[in-house]
Design an enzyme around this catalytic site. Structure first.
Site, mmCIF file in Angstrom:
data_model
loop_
_atom_site.group_PDB
_atom_site.id
_atom_site.type_symbol
_atom_site.label_atom_id
_atom_site.label_comp_id
_atom_site.label_asym_id
_atom_site.label_seq_id
_atom_site.Cartn_x
_atom_site.Cartn_y
_atom_site.Cartn_z
ATOM 1 N N SER A 1 0.874 -1.190 0.000
ATOM 2 C CA SER A 1 0.000 0.000 0.000
ATOM 3 C C SER A 1 0.897 1.221 0.000
ATOM 4 C CB SER A 1 -0.868 0.019 1.266
ATOM 5 O OG SER A 1 -1.472 1.287 1.430
ATOM 6 N N TYR B 1 -2.012 -1.324 10.844
ATOM 7 C CA TYR B 1 -2.030 -1.553 9.387
ATOM 8 C C TYR B 1 -0.713 -1.052 8.782
ATOM 9 C CZ TYR B 1 -3.658 -1.284 4.515
ATOM 10 O OH TYR B 1 -3.787 -1.437 3.151
HETATM 11 N N1 LIG Z 1 -8.672 -0.299 -0.975
HETATM 12 C C1 LIG Z 1 -7.620 0.481 -0.753
HETATM 13 O O1 LIG Z 1 -7.744 1.726 -0.622
HETATM 14 C C2 LIG Z 1 -6.229 -0.115 -0.706
HETATM 15 C C3 LIG Z 1 -5.133 0.761 -0.818
HETATM 16 C C4 LIG Z 1 -3.840 0.237 -0.776
HETATM 17 C C5 LIG Z 1 -3.646 -1.119 -0.603
HETATM 18 N N2 LIG Z 1 -4.715 -1.942 -0.478
HETATM 19 C C6 LIG Z 1 -4.459 -3.366 -0.281
HETATM 20 O O2 LIG Z 1 -4.958 -4.068 -1.407
HETATM 21 C C7 LIG Z 1 -5.353 -5.380 -1.004
HETATM 22 C C8 LIG Z 1 -6.773 -5.633 -1.480
HETATM 23 O O3 LIG Z 1 -7.602 -4.655 -0.895
HETATM 24 P P1 LIG Z 1 -9.104 -4.380 -1.378
HETATM 25 O O4 LIG Z 1 -9.293 -2.912 -1.347
HETATM 26 O O5 LIG Z 1 -9.418 -5.133 -2.602
HETATM 27 O O6 LIG Z 1 -9.884 -4.990 -0.114
HETATM 28 P P2 LIG Z 1 -11.323 -5.683 0.039
HETATM 29 O O7 LIG Z 1 -12.239 -5.277 -1.059
HETATM 30 O O8 LIG Z 1 -11.725 -5.438 1.447
HETATM 31 O O9 LIG Z 1 -10.967 -7.250 -0.157
HETATM 32 C C9 LIG Z 1 -10.123 -7.882 0.766
HETATM 33 C C10 LIG Z 1 -9.985 -9.342 0.409
HETATM 34 O O10 LIG Z 1 -9.143 -9.972 1.408
HETATM 35 C C11 LIG Z 1 -9.785 -11.144 1.859
HETATM 36 N N3 LIG Z 1 -9.483 -11.435 3.261
HETATM 37 C C12 LIG Z 1 -9.553 -10.601 4.327
HETATM 38 N N4 LIG Z 1 -9.286 -11.271 5.463
HETATM 39 C C13 LIG Z 1 -9.032 -12.559 5.098
HETATM 40 C C14 LIG Z 1 -8.715 -13.743 5.800
HETATM 41 N N5 LIG Z 1 -8.606 -13.775 7.157
HETATM 42 N N6 LIG Z 1 -8.544 -14.883 5.112
HETATM 43 C C15 LIG Z 1 -8.681 -14.907 3.765
HETATM 44 N N7 LIG Z 1 -8.981 -13.827 3.035
HETATM 45 C C16 LIG Z 1 -9.162 -12.661 3.697
HETATM 46 C C17 LIG Z 1 -11.281 -10.872 1.677
HETATM 47 O O11 LIG Z 1 -11.951 -12.101 1.542
HETATM 48 P P3 LIG Z 1 -13.329 -12.440 2.349
HETATM 49 O O12 LIG Z 1 -14.090 -11.190 2.508
HETATM 50 O O13 LIG Z 1 -13.982 -13.476 1.462
HETATM 51 O O14 LIG Z 1 -12.843 -13.005 3.618
HETATM 52 C C18 LIG Z 1 -11.301 -10.075 0.388
HETATM 53 O O15 LIG Z 1 -11.349 -10.930 -0.738
HETATM 54 C C19 LIG Z 1 -5.161 -5.435 0.513
HETATM 55 O O16 LIG Z 1 -3.931 -6.055 0.808
HETATM 56 C C20 LIG Z 1 -5.127 -3.984 0.922
HETATM 57 O O17 LIG Z 1 -4.377 -3.788 2.100
HETATM 58 C C21 LIG Z 1 -6.014 -1.477 -0.537
#
Ligand SMILES: NC(=O)c1ccc[n+]([C@@H]2O[C@H](COP(=O)([O-])OP(=O)(O)OC[C@H]3O[C@@H](n4cnc5c(N)ncnc54)[C@H](OP(=O)(O)O)[C@@H]3O)[C@@H](O)[C@H]2O)c1
Length: 227
Positions: free
Chosen positions: A134, A147
């Site tokens: 991130s 985080y």
């Molecule tokens: N969105 C942002 O602004 C942002 C910015 C920078 C970086 N990121 C990073 O990008 C990545 C994806 O983020 P996103 O925005 O797509 O998030 P998201 O929409 O909340 O999706 C998160 C995913 O992680 C899975 N997950 C969470 N806890 C888990 C667990 N205990 N076991 C297995 N799977 C788990 C969830 O699966 P289930 O719900 O099915 O459990 C879901 O598929 C993350 O690493 C996040 O830190 C996000």
């Protein structure tokens, strides 16, 4: 040539879009998350493979790589994308359970999967590991301490992995997305990146020519200025 990919966090957000885009490009995708209904709908929609796993459990993490390898034959690409930030609060209000959960999912799980993948890919002298970190790892913010800590940890781990993997011919990429409008936070953020766009940048790294390794990929929505 057909390629195979294991994507964590593929039930929602960036990972779900990545699974769809790579399947569309002809990759055989093994998708994972915890939510059974969302995973089944992705498998039906995209035509990919997959299984549920809770990445907070280290045994399930190690078992997941073995399962993906068995189903796919080989794992050419691993995308450690799953992550969460379930609590935004000052340090004085954070419990040990909060710390342990984010450590397990945001840092320990990508370490274990990277280790399993590197052992496997090094034998074949071929493969690609991408860790989704991130842009928080390039700054800091109050109320984001655990985080931020885990993402800084994943950044450090990935930098070391880049160097260790080089002699095995395995590519490693540290991916730093900026704010993306997904289920990651409760509020809708239309000014942030769309999940499709965030995934498309990762696809560019995976589909780069064989003689290119992208070590760092940093991208942000135009509104993000805290760097
Ligand atoms: N969105 C942002 O602004 C942002 C910015 C920078 C970086 N990121 C990073 O990008 C990545 C994806 O983020 P996103 O925005 O797509 O998030 P998201 O929409 O909340 O999706 C998160 C995913 O992680 C899975 N997950 C969470 N806890 C888990 C667990 N205990 N076991 C297995 N799977 C788990 C969830 O699966 P289930 O719900 O099915 O459990 C879901 O598929 C993350 O690493 C996040 O830190 C996000």
């Amino acid at each position: 040539m057909e390629r195979t990919v294991l994507i964590t966090g593929a039930t929602r957000g960036i990972g779900r879009e990545l699974a769809k885009q790579l399947t569309e490009l002809g990759f055989r995708v093994f998708a994972t998350g915890r939510d059974v209904e969302l995973l089944e709908s992705l498998k039906a929609e995209a035509g990919c493979l997959g299984a549920v796993a809770d990445l907070s459990d280290p045994e399930q993490v190690v078992g997941l790589y073995a399962q993906a390898k068995k189903v796919l034959g080989t794992v050419d690409v691993l995308v450690n994308n799953a992550g969460l930030n379930h609590i935004k609060a000052p340090v004085v209000e954070i419990g040990l359970d909060d710390w342990e959960l984010q450590y397990a999912v945001n840092l320990r799980a990508p370490f274990l999967l990277s280790r399993e993948a590197l052992r496997d890919m090094a034998e074949r002298k071929r493969g690609h590991i991408l860790n989704v970190i991130s842009t928080i790892a390039k700054t800091s913010s109050p109320n984001y301490s655990i985080y931020t800590t885990m993402k800084y940890g994943l950044m450090g781990f990935t930098q070391c992995l880049i160097k260790e993997a080089r002699e095995t011919n395995v590519k490693v990429t540290a991916v730093y997305p900026g704010g993306t409008d997904t289920d990651f936070r409760p509020e809708v953020r239309p000014e942030y990146l769309r999940a499709e766009s965030a995934a498309k940048m990762i696809v560019h790294c995976i589909t780069a020519p064989d003689d290119v390794v992208v070590h760092d990929l940093t991208y942000r929505p135009l509104v993000e200025s805290n760097f």
